[in-house]
Design an enzyme around this catalytic site. Structure first.
Site, mmCIF file in Angstrom:
data_model
loop_
_atom_site.group_PDB
_atom_site.id
_atom_site.type_symbol
_atom_site.label_atom_id
_atom_site.label_comp_id
_atom_site.label_asym_id
_atom_site.label_seq_id
_atom_site.Cartn_x
_atom_site.Cartn_y
_atom_site.Cartn_z
ATOM 1 N N CYS A 3 11.875 -9.309 17.209
ATOM 2 C CA CYS A 3 12.080 -10.766 17.228
ATOM 3 C C CYS A 3 11.084 -11.416 16.273
ATOM 4 O O CYS A 3 9.864 -11.266 16.436
ATOM 5 C CB CYS A 3 11.906 -11.305 18.647
ATOM 6 S SG CYS A 3 11.903 -13.112 18.721
ATOM 7 N N ASP A 29 8.201 -25.080 9.309
ATOM 8 C CA ASP A 29 9.414 -24.328 9.000
ATOM 9 C C ASP A 29 9.364 -23.863 7.541
ATOM 10 O O ASP A 29 8.948 -24.607 6.653
ATOM 11 C CB ASP A 29 10.651 -25.199 9.237
ATOM 12 C CG ASP A 29 11.937 -24.385 9.290
ATOM 13 O OD1 ASP A 29 12.530 -24.289 10.378
ATOM 14 O OD2 ASP A 29 12.350 -23.834 8.242
ATOM 15 N N HIS A 45 8.814 -14.625 25.074
ATOM 16 C CA HIS A 45 10.175 -14.595 24.542
ATOM 17 C C HIS A 45 11.169 -15.170 25.541
ATOM 18 O O HIS A 45 11.365 -14.633 26.630
ATOM 19 C CB HIS A 45 10.593 -13.165 24.194
ATOM 20 C CG HIS A 45 11.959 -13.108 23.558
ATOM 21 N ND1 HIS A 45 12.151 -13.325 22.214
ATOM 22 C CD2 HIS A 45 13.187 -12.917 24.099
ATOM 23 C CE1 HIS A 45 13.451 -13.245 21.942
ATOM 24 N NE2 HIS A 45 14.099 -13.002 23.074
ATOM 25 N N ASN A 85 18.731 -25.665 18.653
ATOM 26 C CA ASN A 85 20.060 -25.095 18.487
ATOM 27 C C ASN A 85 20.211 -23.937 19.469
ATOM 28 O O ASN A 85 19.367 -23.048 19.510
ATOM 29 C CB ASN A 85 20.248 -24.605 17.050
ATOM 30 C CG ASN A 85 20.203 -25.749 16.048
ATOM 31 O OD1 ASN A 85 20.781 -26.801 16.292
ATOM 32 N ND2 ASN A 85 19.510 -25.555 14.943
ATOM 33 N N GLY A 91 24.505 -22.945 15.447
ATOM 34 C CA GLY A 91 23.829 -22.427 14.260
ATOM 35 C C GLY A 91 22.457 -21.843 14.546
ATOM 36 O O GLY A 91 21.606 -21.794 13.654
ATOM 37 N N THR A 93 19.831 -19.337 14.474
ATOM 38 C CA THR A 93 19.663 -18.120 13.670
ATOM 39 C C THR A 93 18.550 -17.228 14.191
ATOM 40 O O THR A 93 18.562 -16.029 13.936
ATOM 41 C CB THR A 93 19.375 -18.474 12.198
ATOM 42 O OG1 THR A 93 18.202 -19.278 12.122
ATOM 43 C CG2 THR A 93 20.555 -19.211 11.578
ATOM 44 N N HIS A 98 13.133 -22.288 20.333
ATOM 45 C CA HIS A 98 12.273 -23.102 19.467
ATOM 46 C C HIS A 98 12.818 -24.508 19.397
ATOM 47 O O HIS A 98 14.028 -24.726 19.498
ATOM 48 C CB HIS A 98 12.150 -22.498 18.064
ATOM 49 C CG HIS A 98 13.459 -22.227 17.384
ATOM 50 N ND1 HIS A 98 14.238 -21.132 17.681
ATOM 51 C CD2 HIS A 98 14.137 -22.900 16.431
ATOM 52 C CE1 HIS A 98 15.327 -21.141 16.931
ATOM 53 N NE2 HIS A 98 15.299 -22.213 16.161
ATOM 54 N N HIS A 100 12.786 -27.809 16.939
ATOM 55 C CA HIS A 100 12.506 -28.375 15.626
ATOM 56 C C HIS A 100 11.959 -29.791 15.822
ATOM 57 O O HIS A 100 12.543 -30.577 16.578
ATOM 58 C CB HIS A 100 13.785 -28.498 14.800
ATOM 59 C CG HIS A 100 14.496 -27.208 14.522
ATOM 60 N ND1 HIS A 100 14.478 -26.599 13.282
ATOM 61 C CD2 HIS A 100 15.277 -26.417 15.309
ATOM 62 C CE1 HIS A 100 15.218 -25.498 13.318
ATOM 63 N NE2 HIS A 100 15.721 -25.359 14.535
HETATM 64 P P1 AMP Z 1 17.596 -22.154 14.017
HETATM 65 O O1 AMP Z 1 18.559 -22.080 12.857
HETATM 66 O O2 AMP Z 1 17.733 -23.372 14.873
HETATM 67 O O3 AMP Z 1 17.596 -20.869 14.811
HETATM 68 O O4 AMP Z 1 16.158 -22.317 13.361
HETATM 69 C C1 AMP Z 1 15.448 -21.251 12.815
HETATM 70 C C2 AMP Z 1 14.498 -21.838 11.824
HETATM 71 O O5 AMP Z 1 13.502 -20.863 11.545
HETATM 72 C C3 AMP Z 1 15.125 -22.233 10.491
HETATM 73 O O6 AMP Z 1 14.935 -23.630 10.263
HETATM 74 C C4 AMP Z 1 14.385 -21.369 9.472
HETATM 75 O O7 AMP Z 1 14.129 -22.031 8.254
HETATM 76 C C5 AMP Z 1 13.095 -21.050 10.216
HETATM 77 N N1 AMP Z 1 12.408 -19.836 9.813
HETATM 78 C C6 AMP Z 1 12.952 -18.613 9.593
HETATM 79 N N2 AMP Z 1 12.000 -17.720 9.273
HETATM 80 C C7 AMP Z 1 10.810 -18.389 9.290
HETATM 81 C C8 AMP Z 1 9.451 -18.029 9.037
HETATM 82 N N3 AMP Z 1 9.090 -16.776 8.709
HETATM 83 N N4 AMP Z 1 8.507 -18.982 9.145
HETATM 84 C C9 AMP Z 1 8.845 -20.248 9.458
HETATM 85 N N5 AMP Z 1 10.113 -20.663 9.728
HETATM 86 C C10 AMP Z 1 11.074 -19.749 9.636
HETATM 87 ZN ZN ZN Z 2 10.904 -13.543 20.639
#
Ligand code: AMP
Ligand code: ZN
Length: 112
Positions: A3, A29, A45, A85, A91, A93, A98, A100
């Site tokens: 993760c 971010d 987690h 999200n 969306g 990812t 988390h 934002h």
């Molecule tokens: P989500 O799409 O809501 O799951 O948000 C995941 C966020 O994590 C996205 O805005 C990515 O730009 C951010 N993200 C992915 N990898 C990293 C990283 N190594 N450091 C900081 N942010 C990240």
């Molecule tokens: Zn985790």
């Protein structure tokens, strides 16, 4: 567990931290969608909002008591948006809970 945010929480992958305590971490971010774009995560987690329950509700409440302080420390005096999200249609990812924090300009009201 493979993760990304668990690894960031453990310090195994670097992040640009803005706040940390024993239970949570906030960092910039990597692909900002606004002038200020910070993520707030529990170190534990939790897969998503769907994983919030009575056992971890205090941790989630702790995150929300810190979000206004983090936003103030980032200079977001004009307001900000908090988004989480949850799941594929939203969306999500990274499958680690988390929130934002977005701000630094008047944000679009588009939600979908
Ligand atoms: P989500 O799409 O809501 O799951 O948000 C995941 C966020 O994590 C996205 O805005 C990515 O730009 C951010 N993200 C992915 N990898 C990293 C990283 N190594 N450091 C900081 N942010 C990240
Ligand atoms: Zn985790």
């Amino acid at each position: 567990m493979d993760c990304l945010f668990c690894k960031i929480a453990a310090g195994e992958i670097p992040s640009n931290k803005v706040y940390e305590d024993a239970e949570i971490l906030a960092f910039h971010d990597i692909a900002p969608q606004a002038p200020v774009h910070v993520l707030v995560i529990p170190k534990e987690h939790i897969p998503s909002v769907d994983g919030v329950n009575a056992e971890n509700a205090d941790l989630v409440a702790h995150i929300f008591t810190k979000i206004p302080k983090i936003a103030a420390s980032l200079g977001l005096t004009g307001g900000y948006r908090v988004i989480s999200n949850c799941g594929d249609d939203a969306g999500q990812t990274v499958k680690h809970l988390h929130f934002h924090i977005l701000g630094g300009k008047p944000l679009s009201l588009t939600m979908a």
